[in-house]
Design an enzyme around this catalytic site. Sequence first.
Site, PDB file in Angstrom:
ATOM      1  N   ASP A  37       0.892  -1.109  -0.046  1.00 35.77           N
ATOM      2  CA  ASP A  37      -0.051  -0.230   0.077  1.00 35.77           C
ATOM      3  C   ASP A  37       0.760   1.204  -0.078  1.00 35.77           C
ATOM      4  O   ASP A  37       2.074   1.118   0.398  1.00 35.77           O
ATOM      5  CB  ASP A  37      -0.931  -0.019   1.296  1.00 35.77           C
ATOM      6  CG  ASP A  37      -2.101   0.792   0.822  1.00 35.77           C
ATOM      7  OD1 ASP A  37      -3.055   0.294   0.562  1.00 35.77           O
ATOM      8  OD2 ASP A  37      -2.199   2.053   0.885  1.00 35.77           O
ATOM      9  N   ASP A  63       4.143   2.571  -3.671  1.00 36.96           N
ATOM     10  CA  ASP A  63       3.370   3.225  -4.719  1.00 36.96           C
ATOM     11  C   ASP A  63       3.365   2.281  -5.949  1.00 36.96           C
ATOM     12  O   ASP A  63       4.457   2.351  -6.588  1.00 36.96           O
ATOM     13  CB  ASP A  63       3.854   4.470  -5.361  1.00 36.96           C
ATOM     14  CG  ASP A  63       2.937   5.322  -6.192  1.00 36.96           C
ATOM     15  OD1 ASP A  63       2.209   4.698  -6.757  1.00 36.96           O
ATOM     16  OD2 ASP A  63       3.181   6.608  -6.193  1.00 36.96           O
ATOM     17  N   ASN A  90      -5.346  -4.898  -6.738  1.00 35.91           N
ATOM     18  CA  ASN A  90      -6.586  -4.258  -6.358  1.00 35.91           C
ATOM     19  C   ASN A  90      -6.445  -2.857  -6.255  1.00 35.91           C
ATOM     20  O   ASN A  90      -7.516  -2.194  -6.302  1.00 35.91           O
ATOM     21  CB  ASN A  90      -6.874  -5.021  -4.816  1.00 35.91           C
ATOM     22  CG  ASN A  90      -7.740  -4.068  -4.099  1.00 35.91           C
ATOM     23  OD1 ASN A  90      -8.963  -4.306  -4.437  1.00 35.91           O
ATOM     24  ND2 ASN A  90      -7.299  -3.185  -3.214  1.00 35.91           N
ATOM     25  N   TYR A 154     -11.984   6.748 -14.981  1.00 36.21           N
ATOM     26  CA  TYR A 154     -12.248   5.503 -14.312  1.00 36.21           C
ATOM     27  C   TYR A 154     -12.831   4.281 -15.135  1.00 36.21           C
ATOM     28  O   TYR A 154     -12.050   3.216 -15.121  1.00 36.21           O
ATOM     29  CB  TYR A 154     -13.205   5.712 -12.978  1.00 36.21           C
ATOM     30  CG  TYR A 154     -13.005   4.518 -11.997  1.00 36.21           C
ATOM     31  CD1 TYR A 154     -12.229   4.066 -11.305  1.00 36.21           C
ATOM     32  CD2 TYR A 154     -14.348   3.985 -11.974  1.00 36.21           C
ATOM     33  CE1 TYR A 154     -12.001   3.132 -10.336  1.00 36.21           C
ATOM     34  CE2 TYR A 154     -14.478   3.022 -11.182  1.00 36.21           C
ATOM     35  CZ  TYR A 154     -13.352   2.628 -10.181  1.00 36.21           C
ATOM     36  OH  TYR A 154     -13.726   1.701  -9.239  1.00 36.21           O
ATOM     37  N   LYS A 158     -10.977   0.658 -16.110  1.00 36.24           N
ATOM     38  CA  LYS A 158     -11.538  -0.567 -15.668  1.00 36.24           C
ATOM     39  C   LYS A 158     -11.784  -1.658 -16.908  1.00 36.24           C
ATOM     40  O   LYS A 158     -11.734  -2.691 -16.850  1.00 36.24           O
ATOM     41  CB  LYS A 158     -12.813  -0.339 -14.762  1.00 36.24           C
ATOM     42  CG  LYS A 158     -12.583   0.255 -13.265  1.00 36.24           C
ATOM     43  CD  LYS A 158     -11.336  -0.461 -12.555  1.00 36.24           C
ATOM     44  CE  LYS A 158     -11.174  -0.057 -11.186  1.00 36.24           C
ATOM     45  NZ  LYS A 158     -10.183  -0.606 -10.520  1.00 36.24           N
TER      46      LYS A 158
HETATM   47  P1  NAD Z   1     -10.270   2.087  -0.914  1.00 34.57           P
HETATM   48  O1  NAD Z   1      -9.907   3.571  -1.167  1.00 34.57           O
HETATM   49  O2  NAD Z   1     -11.053   1.926   0.538  1.00 34.57           O
HETATM   50  O3  NAD Z   1      -8.648   1.559  -0.755  1.00 34.57           O
HETATM   51  C1  NAD Z   1      -7.775   1.466  -1.800  1.00 34.57           C
HETATM   52  C2  NAD Z   1      -6.440   1.199  -1.243  1.00 34.57           C
HETATM   53  O4  NAD Z   1      -5.520   1.502  -2.245  1.00 34.57           O
HETATM   54  C3  NAD Z   1      -5.934   2.273   0.039  1.00 34.57           C
HETATM   55  O5  NAD Z   1      -5.639   1.617   0.878  1.00 34.57           O
HETATM   56  C4  NAD Z   1      -4.908   3.139  -0.774  1.00 34.57           C
HETATM   57  O6  NAD Z   1      -3.990   3.566   0.103  1.00 34.57           O
HETATM   58  C5  NAD Z   1      -4.569   2.206  -1.880  1.00 34.57           C
HETATM   59  N1  NAD Z   1      -3.699   2.983  -3.065  1.00 34.57           N
HETATM   60  C6  NAD Z   1      -4.121   3.910  -3.571  1.00 34.57           C
HETATM   61  N2  NAD Z   1      -3.322   4.217  -4.323  1.00 34.57           N
HETATM   62  C7  NAD Z   1      -2.338   3.459  -4.454  1.00 34.57           C
HETATM   63  C8  NAD Z   1      -0.975   3.408  -4.981  1.00 34.57           C
HETATM   64  N3  NAD Z   1      -0.656   4.289  -6.226  1.00 34.57           N
HETATM   65  N4  NAD Z   1      -0.158   2.298  -4.699  1.00 34.57           N
HETATM   66  C9  NAD Z   1      -0.505   1.587  -3.764  1.00 34.57           C
HETATM   67  N5  NAD Z   1      -1.532   1.591  -3.140  1.00 34.57           N
HETATM   68  C10 NAD Z   1      -2.583   2.492  -3.277  1.00 34.57           C
HETATM   69  O7  NAD Z   1     -10.837   1.455  -2.304  1.00 34.57           O
HETATM   70  P2  NAD Z   1     -11.726   0.146  -2.259  1.00 34.57           P
HETATM   71  O8  NAD Z   1     -13.231   0.771  -2.479  1.00 34.57           O
HETATM   72  O9  NAD Z   1     -11.417  -0.799  -1.484  1.00 34.57           O
HETATM   73  O10 NAD Z   1     -11.181  -0.320  -3.780  1.00 34.57           O
HETATM   74  C11 NAD Z   1     -10.358  -1.341  -4.151  1.00 34.57           C
HETATM   75  C12 NAD Z   1     -10.654  -1.470  -5.454  1.00 34.57           C
HETATM   76  O11 NAD Z   1     -11.784  -1.889  -5.759  1.00 34.57           O
HETATM   77  C13 NAD Z   1     -10.276  -0.643  -6.358  1.00 34.57           C
HETATM   78  O12 NAD Z   1      -9.597  -1.116  -7.655  1.00 34.57           O
HETATM   79  C14 NAD Z   1     -11.393  -0.126  -6.820  1.00 34.57           C
HETATM   80  O13 NAD Z   1     -11.607   0.768  -8.231  1.00 34.57           O
HETATM   81  C15 NAD Z   1     -12.424  -1.185  -6.695  1.00 34.57           C
HETATM   82  N6  NAD Z   1     -13.738  -1.157  -6.546  1.00 34.57           N
HETATM   83  C16 NAD Z   1     -14.123  -0.679  -5.452  1.00 34.57           C
HETATM   84  C17 NAD Z   1     -15.699  -0.615  -5.326  1.00 34.57           C
HETATM   85  C18 NAD Z   1     -16.275  -0.275  -4.194  1.00 34.57           C
HETATM   86  O14 NAD Z   1     -17.793   0.063  -4.201  1.00 34.57           O
HETATM   87  N7  NAD Z   1     -15.813   0.043  -3.149  1.00 34.57           N
HETATM   88  C19 NAD Z   1     -16.734  -0.751  -6.677  1.00 34.57           C
HETATM   89  C20 NAD Z   1     -15.788  -1.388  -7.529  1.00 34.57           C
HETATM   90  C21 NAD Z   1     -14.368  -1.379  -7.681  1.00 34.57           C
END
Ligand code: NAD
Length: 246
Positions: A37, A63, A90, A154, A158
């Site tokens: 992370d 990152d 993820n 986005y 995706k």
């Molecule tokens: P979140 O923001 O809760 O968590 C994302 C994590 O990724 C965070 O811990 C953040 O610090 C980390 N992160 C961000 N940029 C980064 C980087 N450059 N390098 C390393 N780590 C990084 O998001 P989430 O809702 O848990 O989403 C996780 C995945 O699921 C994403 O790909 C998101 O697009 C996808 N997604 C989420 C949802 C939803 O409803 N939550 C729906 C569809 C898809």
Amino acid sequence: MSDIKELITVVTGAGQGIGAGIAEVFARQGAQVALLDINPDVLEAQRDKMTREGFTVMAELCDVTQKEQVTRAVGKVAGQWGGLDVLVNNAGVNRDMSILKMREEDWDDIINVNLRSQFLCCQAAIPYMLAKGFGRIVNISSRAMKGNRGQTNYSAAKGGVVSLTKSLAMEFAHRGITANAICPGLIETPLFRAAPEDLKEKLIKTSLVGRIGQPGEIGRTAAFFASRNAGYITGQFIFVCGGRSL
Ligand code: NAD
């Protein structure tokens, strides 16, 4: 229960939300999980939580848009644990707005974190999988890959994730490596919990099953794709969205 016991697994963006949920499901099913992370606070908190629960975890600050950081983190995990079996891409962010208001950096940042990162992580991880003749790549896309108003950056990223996944499958199937994608719908993460109650209620109504999804539900789908006995499934994507994709 999927067959992922002792598989060495890297989960990106694992400090919170869906990534943390995936990491916990994998650890509970006996995998060795490395959390990557960019945010040191959530990363440490998640590592400590999982360590207290008795799981074998590593945590690497990384990152995923930076090639050197990705190569170092993946190399460290593989060096310390003796290779790599599973990569769960993820990490992702969104920055929603009309395309008319979108600055170039709003486009580039979102493509970088959601799509380019998966290219970099695959490039770093696949050589270790080739060395074992076994690998599982699980890429997190989104229901938004179908297109979404206010999400041109986005949804393009995706959609790209799904195409990347199919191409990876075609390149590496004969070497024992599968690649599949998951397209989540609304999942309960800190961001959703912080939203106003009326908005949350409105969003929940758009789901056929009448509720929001949990990170563990994405985790269990990822574990299914990652299992040793899922070797005949590759290049596929699945919506985990309570029917919202229909
Ligand atoms: P979140 O923001 O809760 O968590 C994302 C994590 O990724 C965070 O811990 C953040 O610090 C980390 N992160 C961000 N940029 C980064 C980087 N450059 N390098 C390393 N780590 C990084 O998001 P989430 O809702 O848990 O989403 C996780 C995945 O699921 C994403 O790909 C998101 O697009 C996808 N997604 C989420 C949802 C939803 O409803 N939550 C729906 C569809 C898809």
